[in-house]
Motif scaffolding. Structure first.
Motif, PDB file in Angstrom:
ATOM      1  N   ALA A 541     -24.305 -11.467  26.129  1.00  0.00           N
ATOM      2  CA  ALA A 541     -24.351 -11.681  27.636  1.00  0.00           C
ATOM      3  C   ALA A 541     -24.541 -10.645  28.295  1.00  0.00           C
ATOM      4  O   ALA A 541     -24.468  -9.363  28.038  1.00  0.00           O
ATOM      5  CB  ALA A 541     -22.834 -12.599  28.057  1.00  0.00           C
ATOM      6  N   HIS A 542     -25.031 -10.791  29.811  1.00  0.00           N
ATOM      7  CA  HIS A 542     -24.835  -9.592  30.689  1.00  0.00           C
ATOM      8  C   HIS A 542     -23.644  -9.283  31.442  1.00  0.00           C
ATOM      9  O   HIS A 542     -22.981 -10.523  31.667  1.00  0.00           O
ATOM     10  CB  HIS A 542     -25.914  -9.864  31.713  1.00  0.00           C
ATOM     11  N   VAL A 543     -23.067  -8.190  31.484  1.00  0.00           N
ATOM     12  CA  VAL A 543     -21.902  -7.998  32.135  1.00  0.00           C
ATOM     13  C   VAL A 543     -22.394  -7.173  33.427  1.00  0.00           C
ATOM     14  O   VAL A 543     -22.822  -5.924  33.550  1.00  0.00           O
ATOM     15  CB  VAL A 543     -20.723  -7.255  31.198  1.00  0.00           C
ATOM     16  N   VAL A 544     -21.774  -7.677  34.632  1.00  0.00           N
ATOM     17  CA  VAL A 544     -21.599  -7.162  35.840  1.00  0.00           C
ATOM     18  C   VAL A 544     -20.442  -6.851  36.474  1.00  0.00           C
ATOM     19  O   VAL A 544     -19.394  -7.753  36.557  1.00  0.00           O
ATOM     20  CB  VAL A 544     -22.393  -7.944  37.099  1.00  0.00           C
ATOM     21  N   PHE A 545     -19.926  -5.543  36.606  1.00  0.00           N
ATOM     22  CA  PHE A 545     -18.685  -5.223  37.088  1.00  0.00           C
ATOM     23  C   PHE A 545     -18.766  -4.737  38.411  1.00  0.00           C
ATOM     24  O   PHE A 545     -19.602  -4.150  39.042  1.00  0.00           O
ATOM     25  CB  PHE A 545     -18.188  -3.816  36.452  1.00  0.00           C
ATOM     26  N   LEU A 546     -17.680  -5.211  39.232  1.00  0.00           N
ATOM     27  CA  LEU A 546     -17.686  -5.354  40.816  1.00  0.00           C
ATOM     28  C   LEU A 546     -16.499  -4.310  40.795  1.00  0.00           C
ATOM     29  O   LEU A 546     -15.225  -5.055  40.710  1.00  0.00           O
ATOM     30  CB  LEU A 546     -17.563  -6.583  41.704  1.00  0.00           C
ATOM     31  N   THR A 547     -16.282  -2.929  41.558  1.00  0.00           N
ATOM     32  CA  THR A 547     -15.411  -2.505  41.855  1.00  0.00           C
ATOM     33  C   THR A 547     -15.444  -1.376  42.792  1.00  0.00           C
ATOM     34  O   THR A 547     -16.517  -0.938  43.383  1.00  0.00           O
ATOM     35  CB  THR A 547     -14.969  -1.270  40.497  1.00  0.00           C
ATOM     36  N   SER A 548     -14.196  -1.037  43.532  1.00  0.00           N
ATOM     37  CA  SER A 548     -14.378  -0.243  44.725  1.00  0.00           C
ATOM     38  C   SER A 548     -13.491   1.079  44.177  1.00  0.00           C
ATOM     39  O   SER A 548     -13.413   1.940  45.303  1.00  0.00           O
ATOM     40  CB  SER A 548     -13.582  -0.887  45.811  1.00  0.00           C
ATOM     41  N   ASP A 549     -13.230   1.179  42.948  1.00  0.00           N
ATOM     42  CA  ASP A 549     -12.562   2.390  42.395  1.00  0.00           C
ATOM     43  C   ASP A 549     -13.732   3.335  42.182  1.00  0.00           C
ATOM     44  O   ASP A 549     -14.626   3.221  41.237  1.00  0.00           O
ATOM     45  CB  ASP A 549     -11.544   2.216  41.504  1.00  0.00           C
ATOM     46  N   SER A 550     -13.660   4.550  42.715  1.00  0.00           N
ATOM     47  CA  SER A 550     -14.672   5.543  42.304  1.00  0.00           C
ATOM     48  C   SER A 550     -14.502   6.061  40.835  1.00  0.00           C
ATOM     49  O   SER A 550     -15.727   6.875  40.314  1.00  0.00           O
ATOM     50  CB  SER A 550     -14.761   6.716  43.210  1.00  0.00           C
ATOM     51  N   ALA A 551     -13.187   5.983  40.373  1.00  0.00           N
ATOM     52  CA  ALA A 551     -13.249   6.566  38.879  1.00  0.00           C
ATOM     53  C   ALA A 551     -13.426   5.473  37.715  1.00  0.00           C
ATOM     54  O   ALA A 551     -12.567   5.411  36.860  1.00  0.00           O
ATOM     55  CB  ALA A 551     -11.615   7.049  38.871  1.00  0.00           C
ATOM     56  N   TYR A 552     -14.093   4.652  38.194  1.00  0.00           N
ATOM     57  CA  TYR A 552     -14.356   3.437  37.152  1.00  0.00           C
ATOM     58  C   TYR A 552     -14.937   4.009  35.790  1.00  0.00           C
ATOM     59  O   TYR A 552     -14.965   3.345  34.549  1.00  0.00           O
ATOM     60  CB  TYR A 552     -15.426   2.260  37.783  1.00  0.00           C
ATOM     61  N   SER A 553     -15.796   5.203  35.832  1.00  0.00           N
ATOM     62  CA  SER A 553     -16.510   5.646  34.569  1.00  0.00           C
ATOM     63  C   SER A 553     -15.280   6.047  33.593  1.00  0.00           C
ATOM     64  O   SER A 553     -15.592   6.088  32.317  1.00  0.00           O
ATOM     65  CB  SER A 553     -17.064   6.816  34.900  1.00  0.00           C
TER      66      SER A 553
END
Length: 835
Positions: A541-553
């Motif tokens: 599947a394709h995965v799309v993350f929605l985040t407002s945290d700049s430290a997601y990496s």
């Protein structure tokens, strides 16, 4: 002899002749009913008793007992003799079997028949000629039964047997049922006498005539139980029944090994515990049995519930149970615009302008989803920027097989059971027994306390979540391959190769609010990231993350360290687009209300005023381009407020929220990593300058020397405040560079807070107080070192420089404390005089 029923107490008036086995006559004649009630037979000098076996089926004993009377009357027992003497007996009548068993040439007269239903036989009392002995009669009867065996109707493989009763039978009707094991107690024939313990050889010679003996178990020599006893086991149940009814109460004289006064045998059935042997083994080996039971339960769960869960997950991903996607619903909807099965939700108008502005981002996301992407797609942006609306309603509009996982309710769940249930609901995993984990944990704890080892019943939260995610991955792969057919040109490809060749067939997983609560201890984010990495790498599947945290990496790099993420960043809207959005939203609302008003009668018609938009540009400049704030502004303008009034009220409410959340210490987050002094330092600094240098803030005394136990690390404090959306940390080439307000509305609210003289005095006083404590702490350290240097035996030139340095530092610290106290005095005056 007399017998008292229920107490097994025999009173012997004279010895029993042991040569022929006859019973002693009674001094008083008893009727058959009285014999039944007293539990003993009334036997005369010329009478004896035979026990006939195999007359009734043992398996039907409870049924026959219910059909029979509780007590037998004289008339009923006499009827048995009439039936015995009658010539018209049925073949199924047990009394007929007794009559057929007794030879016609045997000179005896049957005087009484006493059925024993639970023993499957009957006692038959008879009179005989004194010229014959009872032993001779028994021998002739046995010979006749051997030569002409009689078989009952219920047991065609068995035969009727009969033996002379050598003892004194006990006619009890207790709920004691036959067993193959007999207890033989050695009791004295008279009170006060002593009984001899019979050896195994004597017991064998007495009991062998009634059937083969399996074992003779004497009483242990060291046992203190009295009277002494032995146990005799028979392989066949009816042999034990025959022995018990014929030898109970039998007295052995001195010649037979019974001692000087004789020994009486008291027989009873011993219930075997064969039926509980398996259960006893199970309860005695919990370390072996409990893991096996746990494995069986897990196996049954996999076999029965996993297919059901896979079905529901597929239905959830394909939206098969969503009736709004059904053709019949769409047809009804097209026939009547007002038709709806559900409560209509508020429609967000005016978004068309925003989607036009972000058309390039939407097309870029769609191209990534149609391509063979083997990495994550991350859509970042501040909260309220419309990430979820853009992805779900625009980029994925009309696309099949979309799974939305919202991390916010999952991470905010209280307790493991609720966390499991919310994740299961998000992916359509049902049935889910989240409550069973709590019960199994208590069982596991109890077993561990008793056995010392864990049973393995309970599962950790991580294992439960892994099970849900693994089942979801299996269902997603099935969905991706559901449209594959043998007619395809690449039907010969393997499943993995087919999924890699057709990225458009893969489902899309949207993980919303990823890192909503940026806690390092939360395992939910790490598990979802690792699960998503395996799905992407396997082309499921394709995965799309929605985040407002700049430290997601940080979290995503651990899950997929060898990939570079595809990133889309959503910022605030430009001023022109924001203004156009608000105007479009208000215009559509005004048209809808005007149309509804036009449909009413003429009497109720009222003109719909247009909103006052004077000063909207200044309001947009203050609020910025955050979508949620613009929505809030549009609702207030629609309510009749002017842009200036609406903006002032919105800024005032935001300032109040900032005070409650960051300055008064009333936040519900007990694990926060910043102090109120640090939050005020940023608010005050940002009110003077909209952009701050990151490291300049770190070097300030409030961040560098904080005395709060949870705010000693300045960088962690800034990161926590950024996660709480008070500030935004800008980066340059991967390093933090600038600090700005969390959103434009905060910038205006900071100015309002700084203008509050009482609040400013209170917070400045707290900051100065903390700085004074820091200086006092430094002075205390200096004084200790000076005291240490003063205790040296001699002072050298080398130590003089250090002493002068410390004295200068001590003087500077004291001067700074004095200055801070003067400033604190002025602030205290403000707090004392103003409200």
């Amino acid at each position: 002899m007399r017998y008292r029923a229920g107490q097994r107490i025999w009173e012997t008036t004279s010895a029993i002749p042991l040569s022929d086995g006859d019973l002693e006559g009674k001094q008083k004649d008893l009727s058959p009913a009285e014999e039944q009630e007293s539990g003993r037979f009334d036997v005369k000098a010329n009478e004896s008793i035979l026990f006939f076996d195999n007359l009734f089926p043992l398996k039907l004993t409870p049924v026959l007992s219910l059909l029979s009377r509780r007590t037998e009357t004289d008339q009923q027992l006499t009827d048995l003799l009439q039936r015995f003497n009658s010539s018209s007996l049925g073949i199924m009548d047990p009394i007929q079997l007794v009559k057929r068993a007794i030879p016609g040439n045997l000179p005896i007269k049957v005087t009484e028949i006493m059925p024993r239903l639970k023993d499957g036989g009957a006692f038959v009392k008879f009179e005989y000629d004194p010229s014959l002995s009872a032993s001779e009669i028994e021998a002739k009867l046995l010979k006749k039964l051997r030569e002409e065996p009689i078989k009952p109707w219920f047991n065609p493989f068995g035969r009727i047997r009969a033996r002379l009763v050598r003892g004194v039978p006990w006619l009890e009707d207790l709920h004691r049922y036959p067993s193959t094991l007999l207890m033989v107690e050695f009791v004295p024939p008279e009170p006060g006498a002593s009984a001899a313990e019979l050896p195994e050889e004597v017991l064998y010679s007495l009991f062998r005539r009634y059937g083969k003996i399996a074992d003779i178990i004497p009483q242990p020599a060291d046992s203190k139980v009295t009277p002494r006893y032995a146990q005799i086991g028979f392989p066949v149940l009816r042999d034990a029944i025959m022995a018990r009814n014929c030898l109970h109460g039998f007295v052995l004289g001195e010649a037979q090994g019974g001692g000087k006064t004789g020994t009486k045998l008291r027989l009873s059935y011993v219930k075997r515990e064969k039926g509980h042997s398996i259960w006893n083994w199970i309860t005695s080996h919990p370390r072996i049995v409990i893991p096996i039971v746990a494995a069986l339960i897990a196996g049954v769960s996999v076999v029965i519930f996993d297919p059901i869960r896979l079905f529901f997950i597929k239905m959830h991903v394909q939206h098969s149970l969503r009736y709004t996607d059904w053709r019949i619903y769409k047809w009804f909807k097209s026939q009547t615009g007002s038709f709806s099965f559900h409560k209509t939700q508020e429609h967000i108008e005016g978004l068309g302008t925003i989607w036009k502005h972000r058309k390039d981002l939407i097309e870029q996301l769609q191209s990534w989803l149609d391509g063979s992407s083997d990495t994550f797609i991350v859509v970042t942006g501040p909260r309220g920027s419309g990430k979820a609306e853009m992805v779900m309603s625009q980029a994925l509009s009309g696309r099949k097989n979309v799974l939305l996982i919202d991390c916010k309710p999952i991470t905010e769940a209280n307790g493991e059971a609720l966390t499991i249930r919310r994740l299961a609901t998000a992916v359509g995993y049902r049935p889910v027994f989240s409550w069973a984990n709590s019960i199994s944990s208590m069982v596991d704890l109890a077993i561990q306390g008793t056995t010392g080892v864990k049973s393995g019943f309970s599962e950790t939260l991580e294992s439960q979540l892994n099970k849900i995610l693994h089942t979801t991955a299996t269902a997603l792969k099935t969905v991706a391959l559901s449209e594959r057919s043998k007619a395809d040109k690449d039907a010969n490809l393997s499943e993995d190769a087919y999924l890699e060749a057709h990225p458009e067939r893969r489902p899309v997983i949207v993980v919303d609010n990823f890192l909503h609560k940026s806690e390092d201890s939360s395992i939910v984010y790490d598990m979802i990231a690792n699960w998503a990495a395996s799905i992407v790498q396997n082309n499921v599947a394709h995965v799309v993350f929605l985040t407002s945290d700049s430290a997601y990496s940080k979290s995503l790099t651990k899950a997929m360290p060898d990939r570079v993420f595809r990133t889309l960043s959503l910022g605030d809207l430009d001023a022109d687009i924001a203004k156009n959005f608000v105007i479009t939203r208000l215009e559509e609302d005004w048209k809808r209300e005007a149309q509804e008003e036009a449909e009413q009668s003429d009497e109720n018609k009222k003109p719909i005023p247009r909103p006052n938009l004077a000063g909207l540009d200044e309001g947009i400049k203050v609020l910025g381009g955050r979508l949620t704030d613009l929505e809030f502004l549009a609702r207030r303008l629609r309510a009749g407020q002017t842009p200036r009034e609406a903006v002032e009220e919105i800024v005032s409410e935001d300032a109040t929220d900032i005070v409650k959340m960051y300055l008064l210490g009333r936040t519900a987050d007990a694990d926060r990593k910043w102090s109120t002094e640090q939050a005020w330092h940023l608010i005050k600094a940002l009110s003077q300058s909209p952009t701050l240098r990151y490291h300049q803030v770190l070097l300030s005394p409030t961040f560098a020397s904080s005395l709060s136990s949870n705010a000693t690390n300045g960088e962690a404090a800034l990161e926590s405040l950024a996660g709480a959306e008070l500030i935004t940390v800008g980066t340059h080439q991967g390093r933090p560079q600038t600090i700005t307000a969390g959103k434009p509305l905060h910038q205006a609210a900071f100015g309002v807070l700084v203008k509050d003289r009482v609040l400013r005095a209170k917070m400045d006083l707290a900051v100065l107080n903390e700085m004074a404590k820091v200086e006092a702490k430094n002075i205390d350290a200096v004084e200790k070192e000076l005291q240490l240097l003063g205790g040296l035996p001699r002072h050298t030139g080398e130590s003089a420089g250090r002493v002068m340095y410390l004295l200068g530092k001590l003087d500077a610290g004291q001067r700074k404390i004095a200055q801070l106290e003067r400033e604190m005095g002025g602030l205290k005056k403000i707090l004392n005089e103003e409200f």
